[in-house]
Design an enzyme around this catalytic site. Structure first.
Site, PDB file in Angstrom:
ATOM      1  N   LYS A   7       0.845  -1.200   0.000  1.00  0.00           N
ATOM      2  CA  LYS A   7       0.000   0.000   0.000  1.00  0.00           C
ATOM      3  C   LYS A   7       0.882   1.251   0.000  1.00  0.00           C
ATOM      4  CE  LYS A   7      -4.008  -2.092   0.219  1.00  0.00           C
ATOM      5  NZ  LYS A   7      -4.865  -2.129  -0.980  1.00  0.00           N
ATOM      6  N   GLU A  32      -1.198  -0.132  -9.082  1.00  0.00           N
ATOM      7  CA  GLU A  32      -2.636  -0.398  -8.920  1.00  0.00           C
ATOM      8  C   GLU A  32      -3.392   0.865  -8.536  1.00  0.00           C
ATOM      9  OE1 GLU A  32      -3.532  -3.956  -6.782  1.00  0.00           O
ATOM     10  OE2 GLU A  32      -5.484  -3.237  -6.098  1.00  0.00           O
ATOM     11  N   ASP A  77      -9.001  -1.639  -9.971  1.00  0.00           N
ATOM     12  CA  ASP A  77      -9.986  -2.434  -9.235  1.00  0.00           C
ATOM     13  C   ASP A  77     -11.167  -1.597  -8.753  1.00  0.00           C
ATOM     14  OD1 ASP A  77      -8.409  -1.110  -7.335  1.00  0.00           O
ATOM     15  OD2 ASP A  77      -8.280  -2.805  -5.962  1.00  0.00           O
ATOM     16  N   LYS A 130     -13.662  -7.436  -7.396  1.00  0.00           N
ATOM     17  CA  LYS A 130     -14.070  -7.705  -6.019  1.00  0.00           C
ATOM     18  C   LYS A 130     -15.565  -8.031  -6.034  1.00  0.00           C
ATOM     19  CE  LYS A 130     -10.745  -4.281  -4.453  1.00  0.00           C
ATOM     20  NZ  LYS A 130      -9.583  -5.176  -4.326  1.00  0.00           N
TER      21      LYS A 130
HETATM   22 MG   LIG Z   1      -6.629  -2.247  -4.774  1.00  0.00          MG
END
Ligand SMILES: [Mg+2]
Length: 372
Positions: free
Chosen positions: A169, A223, A246, A270
């Site tokens: 992250k 990402e 995403d 997801k």
């Molecule tokens: Mg992500």
């Protein structure tokens, strides 16, 4: 009394998950140490039971809020009473016709219907999706934002646990601090198959352009650098790194549009962001048709949602599968027997019909409400 083989009763439970490790930090100071989960138990007129789940990692991440999930599940459950759960597309259409949006709440009921479909036919969900293409799934693990020293420690923990893919992250106090963090992780994770840096949509376009320029020589995936598809597309033009999106991918149409905008190289789906297994299958197949590798997962939750995502992932053509993720690894509570776990960075698809897991109903307490 419901007719044999149709949905006769829906029970809705609230569960509180606690993270096993320290609280997990995302970009922009967002932090989670607990998760608000919702579980549904769907019973047919002949006593077959299917289970579904939706969980909010933190309400500041993706759309979803535990109390709203449960509120919307009441009319959604009414809308599917009397439906044949094996006709998953028809059940999903009933939910769409009843209430617009709230994909995350629909996801829980949709997963339960696939579990019932499998139990009614004696087949695994992965087999109903066209057949398992692999029995094992290489997983990635996520490393939250913390100090550089702690980050290095977590990188070596991930290696020791056998993970070959790691998501780091980013989205800290400055873009320069993010570059330092990425460089430290690439060094600490030398030799892994894939490193993904996830800003969770936090960077401005200008900061993202600076970051990707600074890390252009490093073998990492980027990402969701910015919040919108248009910003991600502009940043990608200045980068040689592959981009994964995403959060903006809520269905098949969004994948087509992001692909047409040249915004992505890979897809992360997801279940709760798309609305369950039924629309995720469609989105997955569109990604494959466009030649985009992908993962199927969910952002938070426990054994049920992790198992459901594993079935969809394992039914994907191997060359298009980037890997998998088990959100259940992050939480202490176990609510099922037989759910996949991370073993040396790999998850195994359960063998039994439906999701192939046995729910421990005593771990759930009393349902919040019942629709019948
Ligand atoms: Mg992500």
């Amino acid at each position: 009394m419901a007719a044999t083989g149709t949905i006769g009763r829906v029970d809705v439970y609230a569960v509180r998950y606690h993270h096993v490790g320290p609280s997990f930090a995302l970009s922009g100071g967002r932090r989670a140490s607990e998760q608000d989960g919702t579980i549904v138990r769907v019973e047919t007129g002949d006593g077959l039971v299917g289970w579904g789940e939706q969980c909010v990692f933190t309400p500041s991440f993706l759309p979803g809020f535990g109390p709203s999930t449960r509120a919307v599940l009441e009319p959604l459950a009414r809308a599917v009473l009397g439906a044949d759960p094996c006709r998953v597309e028809a059940v999903h259409a009933r939910m769409e016709a009843a209430i617009r949006g709230y994909a995350y709440a629909k996801s829980a009921l949709d997963i339960a219907c696939w579990d019932l479909f499998g139990k009614a036919t004696g087949r695994r969900v992965a087999d109903l999706l066209g057949g398992a293409r692999q029995e094992e799934l290489q997983l990635y693990t996520g490393i939250g934002i913390s100090s550089l020293d702690e980050t290095r420690e977590r990188c070596s923990d991930a290696l020791a646990a056998g993970f070959r893919q790691v998501q780091v992250k980013v989205g800290t106090s400055s873009w320069r601090a993010d570059v330092d963090r990425i460089e430290a992780c690439v060094e600490a994770l030398a030799g892994v198959d894939r490193i993904i840096v996830d800003a969770n949509g936090y960077w401005s376009q200008a900061d993202a352009v600076r970051v990707v320029a600074a890390i252009d020589h490093l073998d990492v995936y980027v990402e969701q650098p910015c919040a919108s598809v248009a910003e991600c597309a502009r940043v990608r033009r200045s980068s040689r790194r592959p981009f994964v999106l995403d959060e903006v991918l809520t269905g098949a149409r969004e994948i087509v549009e992001a692909h047409a905008s040249d915004a992505l190289d890979a897809v992360r789906l997801k279940l709760a962001n798309v609305g369950g297994i039924t629309p995720t299958r469609r989105a997955r197949d569109v990604a494959v048709a466009l030649g985009l590798p992908l993962t199927v997962e969910d952002s938070g939750g426990g054994d049920i949602v992790s198992t459901a995502a594993t079935h969809v992932a394992c039914s994907t053509e191997p060359k298009f599968l980037l890997g998998g993720y088990l959100p259940s690894e992050m939480v202490a509570e176990r609510i099922a027997v037989g759910a996949p776990r991370a073993e040396q960075g790999v998850a195994r698809l359960p063998a039994g019909p439906g999701l192939g897991i046995e729910i421990d109903e005593s771990a759930l307490g009393e349902p919040l409400f019942r629709v019948e």
